[in-house]
Design a protein around this motif. Structure first.
Motif, PDB file in Angstrom:
ATOM      1  N   THR B   5      27.388  28.992  53.918  1.00  0.00           N
ATOM      2  CA  THR B   5      28.690  29.639  54.104  1.00  0.00           C
ATOM      3  C   THR B   5      29.638  29.220  52.978  1.00  0.00           C
ATOM      4  N   GLU B   6      29.482  27.975  52.522  1.00  0.00           N
ATOM      5  CA  GLU B   6      30.276  27.488  51.406  1.00  0.00           C
ATOM      6  C   GLU B   6      30.021  28.360  50.152  1.00  0.00           C
ATOM      7  N   SER B   7      28.753  28.654  49.906  1.00  0.00           N
ATOM      8  CA  SER B   7      28.389  29.485  48.762  1.00  0.00           C
ATOM      9  C   SER B   7      28.923  30.912  48.930  1.00  0.00           C
ATOM     10  N   MET B   8      28.873  31.428  50.162  1.00  0.00           N
ATOM     11  CA  MET B   8      29.385  32.772  50.421  1.00  0.00           C
ATOM     12  C   MET B   8      30.896  32.833  50.194  1.00  0.00           C
ATOM     13  N   ARG B   9      31.569  31.743  50.571  1.00  0.00           N
ATOM     14  CA  ARG B   9      33.015  31.682  50.361  1.00  0.00           C
ATOM     15  C   ARG B   9      33.314  31.700  48.851  1.00  0.00           C
ATOM     16  N   ALA B  10      32.564  30.879  48.099  1.00  0.00           N
ATOM     17  CA  ALA B  10      32.764  30.825  46.645  1.00  0.00           C
ATOM     18  C   ALA B  10      32.470  32.185  46.021  1.00  0.00           C
ATOM     19  N   ARG B  11      31.416  32.827  46.513  1.00  0.00           N
ATOM     20  CA  ARG B  11      31.040  34.142  45.992  1.00  0.00           C
ATOM     21  C   ARG B  11      32.176  35.137  46.179  1.00  0.00           C
ATOM     22  N   ALA B  12      32.704  35.157  47.400  1.00  0.00           N
ATOM     23  CA  ALA B  12      33.777  36.093  47.696  1.00  0.00           C
ATOM     24  C   ALA B  12      34.998  35.800  46.823  1.00  0.00           C
ATOM     25  N   ALA B  13      35.306  34.512  46.652  1.00  0.00           N
ATOM     26  CA  ALA B  13      36.492  34.146  45.872  1.00  0.00           C
ATOM     27  C   ALA B  13      36.323  34.533  44.405  1.00  0.00           C
ATOM     28  N   ILE B  14      35.156  34.259  43.855  1.00  0.00           N
ATOM     29  CA  ILE B  14      34.909  34.563  42.434  1.00  0.00           C
ATOM     30  C   ILE B  14      34.963  36.076  42.204  1.00  0.00           C
ATOM     31  N   LEU B  15      34.260  36.819  43.046  1.00  0.00           N
ATOM     32  CA  LEU B  15      34.246  38.277  42.855  1.00  0.00           C
ATOM     33  C   LEU B  15      35.632  38.869  43.089  1.00  0.00           C
ATOM     34  N   ALA B  16      36.379  38.295  44.030  1.00  0.00           N
ATOM     35  CA  ALA B  16      37.731  38.801  44.271  1.00  0.00           C
ATOM     36  C   ALA B  16      38.608  38.574  43.040  1.00  0.00           C
ATOM     37  N   ARG B  17      38.466  37.419  42.414  1.00  0.00           N
ATOM     38  CA  ARG B  17      39.262  37.158  41.205  1.00  0.00           C
ATOM     39  C   ARG B  17      38.886  38.136  40.091  1.00  0.00           C
ATOM     40  N   LEU B  18      37.585  38.387  39.974  1.00  0.00           N
ATOM     41  CA  LEU B  18      37.150  39.314  38.922  1.00  0.00           C
ATOM     42  C   LEU B  18      37.658  40.731  39.212  1.00  0.00           C
ATOM     43  N   ARG B  19      37.644  41.091  40.490  1.00  0.00           N
ATOM     44  CA  ARG B  19      38.050  42.457  40.854  1.00  0.00           C
ATOM     45  C   ARG B  19      39.566  42.642  40.772  1.00  0.00           C
ATOM     46  N   ALA B  20      40.305  41.528  40.862  1.00  0.00           N
ATOM     47  CA  ALA B  20      41.767  41.623  40.865  1.00  0.00           C
ATOM     48  C   ALA B  20      42.318  41.933  39.478  1.00  0.00           C
ATOM     49  N   ALA B  21      41.531  41.641  38.450  1.00  0.00           N
ATOM     50  CA  ALA B  21      42.018  41.877  37.089  1.00  0.00           C
ATOM     51  C   ALA B  21      42.125  43.371  36.833  1.00  0.00           C
ATOM     52  N   PRO B  22      43.119  43.778  36.026  1.00  0.00           N
ATOM     53  CA  PRO B  22      43.237  45.202  35.727  1.00  0.00           C
ATOM     54  C   PRO B  22      41.954  45.705  35.069  1.00  0.00           C
ATOM     55  N   PRO B  23      41.422  46.811  35.559  1.00  0.00           N
ATOM     56  CA  PRO B  23      40.137  47.287  35.027  1.00  0.00           C
ATOM     57  C   PRO B  23      40.275  47.756  33.578  1.00  0.00           C
ATOM     58  N   VAL B  24      39.210  47.514  32.820  1.00  0.00           N
ATOM     59  CA  VAL B  24      39.155  47.951  31.427  1.00  0.00           C
ATOM     60  C   VAL B  24      37.956  48.879  31.313  1.00  0.00           C
ATOM     61  N   ALA B  25      38.115  49.963  30.589  1.00  0.00           N
ATOM     62  CA  ALA B  25      36.997  50.889  30.426  1.00  0.00           C
ATOM     63  C   ALA B  25      35.858  50.179  29.704  1.00  0.00           C
ATOM     64  N   ALA B  26      34.658  50.256  30.282  1.00  0.00           N
ATOM     65  CA  ALA B  26      33.508  49.602  29.656  1.00  0.00           C
ATOM     66  C   ALA B  26      33.145  50.343  28.374  1.00  0.00           C
ATOM     67  N   PRO B  27      32.911  49.605  27.285  1.00  0.00           N
ATOM     68  CA  PRO B  27      32.482  50.277  26.064  1.00  0.00           C
ATOM     69  C   PRO B  27      31.112  50.913  26.285  1.00  0.00           C
ATOM     70  N   ALA B  28      30.778  51.872  25.441  1.00  0.00           N
ATOM     71  CA  ALA B  28      29.502  52.561  25.580  1.00  0.00           C
ATOM     72  C   ALA B  28      28.360  51.559  25.467  1.00  0.00           C
ATOM     73  N   SER B  29      27.238  51.891  26.108  1.00  0.00           N
ATOM     74  CA  SER B  29      26.083  51.012  26.069  1.00  0.00           C
ATOM     75  C   SER B  29      25.640  50.806  24.617  1.00  0.00           C
ATOM     76  N   PRO B  30      25.410  49.554  24.211  1.00  0.00           N
ATOM     77  CA  PRO B  30      25.088  49.284  22.813  1.00  0.00           C
ATOM     78  C   PRO B  30      23.772  49.945  22.382  1.00  0.00           C
ATOM     79  N   ASP B  31      23.744  50.425  21.148  1.00  0.00           N
ATOM     80  CA  ASP B  31      22.536  51.045  20.604  1.00  0.00           C
ATOM     81  C   ASP B  31      21.744  49.975  19.855  1.00  0.00           C
ATOM     82  N   VAL B  32      20.771  49.400  20.549  1.00  0.00           N
ATOM     83  CA  VAL B  32      20.053  48.248  20.006  1.00  0.00           C
ATOM     84  C   VAL B  32      19.250  48.625  18.761  1.00  0.00           C
TER      85      VAL B  32
END
Lengths: 476, 232
Positions: B5-32
């Protein structure tokens, strides 16, 4: 700087002065850095090809970071489907608790560990030792340091500050039955023998990960010695720990990053091993761990990520080229920084990990010559990030943004006052003329002591007449 | 809280922080493909020569032979090096001819590692493996250990003998993983091996034989030539 006292980032200035006064240390860093700089340069003879590869690497990392939450979830899904247990940790103590829990479930008294900077970040060895678990470093350089109670001074060549005479003494003292020798082949043979039985008997193998591949659920390790392969192949349990930023979207993104990493780090076109681990032992297989765990650590990374001005910090693939090319790092050495990650990359990563209060001096440890940004294989604008951190350390956070940890901690009243006065003078022409008239007339009253400036220079004193006055005279 | 449950709490907190940031358009997939240098050849005499030169540069020994002669090469190697016990996996393309090549020296990797560990670590002089393919650009071997050939076969013994067929060379790692569609299904362990294990951790002095094999011998079988009587 070995043994008892651990260096701290708060003491950067004191530690770097001590390092500067040590000619042997300076000579060993200088020659090691020159060596690495030359080897890297030989790997990128064609500047056009290098720029293309580097811009590809940059795009791959930018792309992965832009999709970070999505990729982390996809990675977790694929790993879970393969039978890997994924753990999340916000802080070092979270991560250490996970390690302890895994060790307890297996009744493990010992772990063998491959080189992992994130494990240093959480001080895994110390935490495990406090609970009676022996976590043995198996990378030769890290093993030497662990025996001596010392810490790494470079992220790729951790024991760069040790000579073979040092190693000879350490081995003779700490490894029972080893003969005294300064022959490097024999020294490595001694280390190999001493660690073999640890590999054979340890119930848990610990590693970091250079890359995590979201689409396949793979952990990727880059190494030369084979200790990483042993840690991921022999023990019944493998625990990998790394930062959340290490994920890349696709397997085909790996070859360009791998080649940028090895060439930038040690000037090798390729390392001895590229080890791609995808899940625990499958039915019928005779070796490989039965249990694989991945611990994803935040520890301040989300702070760098959420602020677009600092996100590029997380593009780093930990090659160390920025430190090899840094005139400051080359002179003060890695231990002076007092952080897990030294050098220019350490100066831009550590403030997010430890807060700007403890690390306020690190972003100032740069002449802003730009070498770090120029050699970064994934295009991190390190000098710009250093400038932004200097500003963040000294200014009140803007109200519209979430502040960095300890933002404004280095703010001083005197400095603020000086800048306010400067802004006032330089934005009002009459006030400025009045001030410069008096300053030139009273020039002999300028104080002889002018803080840091006069420590190595003669005092600044206004000219007898300002340029404006001289021009006005000539026109007359 | 339990660790989970500790790990689930950390997971939720980390993903929530990432999701809270203003979204940025992802650049196009790199052409390797566009970013990598143009490929050299992946087959033919020149490619084989390039591969061998590169592998030797990493201190691997490369012995060229034919599809009929390789067991004899192996025998000569075992004799010359005084190998007493050579380990191999059963049921591989090599297995049928190994007894003739190695005789009493041959050991099979039959048991799970836990039971076999003491002998593997102390009583085996060399491990022989097949190779999935070679990478010309860097002189590297691609190994996919499996049920027949465990990971430790190419890792723990001090000498690794790898039998590589010239027909499996690829110009680069990238070409190989794309052509073989690795992303559709990877084994538990996929490896790129280039030379014997090494370290330069003491005063930057290069020493071979750190923790993995001290020596790597590549038996390069020229199954890519016409007139050998063996299909390429």
């Amino acid at each position: 700087m070995s043994g008892d006292r651990q260096p701290r980032p708060q003491d950067f200035k004191v530690q770097s002065r001590a390092a500067l006064a040590d000619p042997a240390l300076r000579a060993s860093f200088r020659s090691a850095m020159d060596f690495l700089v030359d080897k890297r340069a030989a790997q990128f003879p064609d500047i056009g090809a290098y720029e293309r590869l580097r811009s590809l690497g940059t795009r791959i990392r930018e792309h992965a970071l832009a999709k970070l939450p999505e990729l982390l979830e996809r990675l977790e899904q694929n790993l879970t489907a393969l039978g890997v247990q994924v753990h999340w940790a916000e802080t070092p103590s979270d991560a250490n608790r996970i390690f302890l829990d895994i060790a307890a479930r297996h009744g493990a008294q010992a772990m063998v560990k491959g080189k992992s900077m994130v494990s240093e970040e959480i001080e895994l060895n110390r935490e495990m030792a406090a609970h009676g678990i022996d976590c043995v470093e198996t990378d030769m350089g890290e093993y030497i340091l662990q025996l001596d109670g010392d810490r790494p001074s470079h992220i790729i060549m951790p024991a760069i500050h040790k000579t073979k005479a040092d190693v000879s003494r350490i081995f003779a003292e700490k490894i029972p039955g080893s003969a005294h020798t300064e022959d490097v082949d024999e020294l490595i043979a001694i280390g190999r023998r001493a660690l073999r039985e640890r590999f054979r008997d340890a119930p848990i193998g610990v590693t970091g990960a250079n890359f995590l591949v979201a689409e396949t659920g793979s952990l990727v390790l880059v190494e030369n010695e084979g200790n990483g392969r042993l840690c991921t192949s022999v023990p019944e349990v493998h625990v990998a720990i790394t930062g959340i930023e290490k994920v890349i979207e696709r397997l085909e993104h790996l070859p360009p990053l791998y080649t940028l990493l090895t060439r930038s780090a040690t000037g090798q076109a390729v390392t001895t091993y590229l080890n791609i681990v995808t899940g625990p032992r499958r039915a019928g297989e005779k070796d490989g761990p039965r249990e694989v765990h991945l611990i994803l650590l935040d520890n301040g990374r989300t702070q760098a990520w959420r602020d677009q001005r600092f996100r590029a910090t997380l593009q780093c693939i930990r090659c160390g080229a920025c430190m090899n090319h840094c005139p400051v790092y080359t002179r003060v050495g890695g231990l002076s920084y007092g952080t897990t990650y030294p050098g220019p990359i350490g100066a831009i990563v550590s403030p997010h990990l430890l807060g700007l209060d403890a690390t306020r001096d690190l972003p100032t440890a740069s002449s802003l010559c730009g070498a770090c940004g120029e050699v970064c294989p994934v295009g991190i604008p390190i000098p710009e990030l250093l400038m932004r951190l200097r500003g963040a350390a000294r200014r009140r956070p803007a109200p519209e943004r979430k502040p960095l940890r300890d933002e404004g901690a280095a703010r001083s009243r005197a400095e603020t006052l000086v800048w306010t006065a400067w802004a006032l003078l330089y934005s009002r022409a009459r006030l400025y003329r009045w001030f410069s008239w008096w300053a030139t007339r009273l020039r002999r009253l300028t104080p002889a002591w002018q803080g840091g400036w006069t420590r190595g220079r003669v005092p600044l004193r206004p000219a007898p007449r300002s340029l404006r006055e001289l021009l006005a005279q000539r026109r007359r | 809280m339990t660790p989970d449950t500790e790990s689930m709490r950390a997971r939720a907190a980390i993903l929530a922080r990432l999701r809270a940031a203003p979204p940025v358009a992802a650049p196009a997939s790199p052409d390797v493909a566009a970013g990598l240098a143009a490929d050299g050849a992946g087959s033919g005499d020149a490619a084989v020569a390039d591969f061998a030169a590169c592998a030797r540069g990493w201190r691997a020994e490369v012995i060229e032979t034919t599809p009929t002669r390789w067991p004899a090469v192996l025998r000569d190697l075992a004799v010359a090096r005084g190998l007493r016990s050579v380990l191999a996996g059963r049921d591989t393309e090599l297995a049928a001819r190994l007894p003739e090549a190695l005789g009493a020296r041959l050991r099979w990797y039959d048991e799970p590692l836990a039971a076999f560990k003491p002998r593997l670590f102390d009583a085996i002089d060399a491990g022989i493996t097949t190779v999935r393919g070679g990478v010309v650009e860097t002189g590297s071997l691609v190994l996919w250990p499996d049920v027949r050939e465990p990971r430790t076969l190419s890792l723990v013994p001090p000498l690794h003998i790898a039998v590589l067929c010239a027909s499996t060379l690829h110009p680069t790692l990238y070409r190989m993983m794309v052509r073989e569609r690795w992303a559709d299904g990877l084994p538990t362990n996929a490896l790129l091996v280039t030379g014997p294990s090494k370290t330069a951790d003491i005063q930057r002095l290069l020493v071979y034989g750190a923790h993995g094999p001290k020596q790597l011998v590549i038996v390069l079988v020229r199954d890519d030539r016409d007139g050998t009587g063996v299909p390429a």
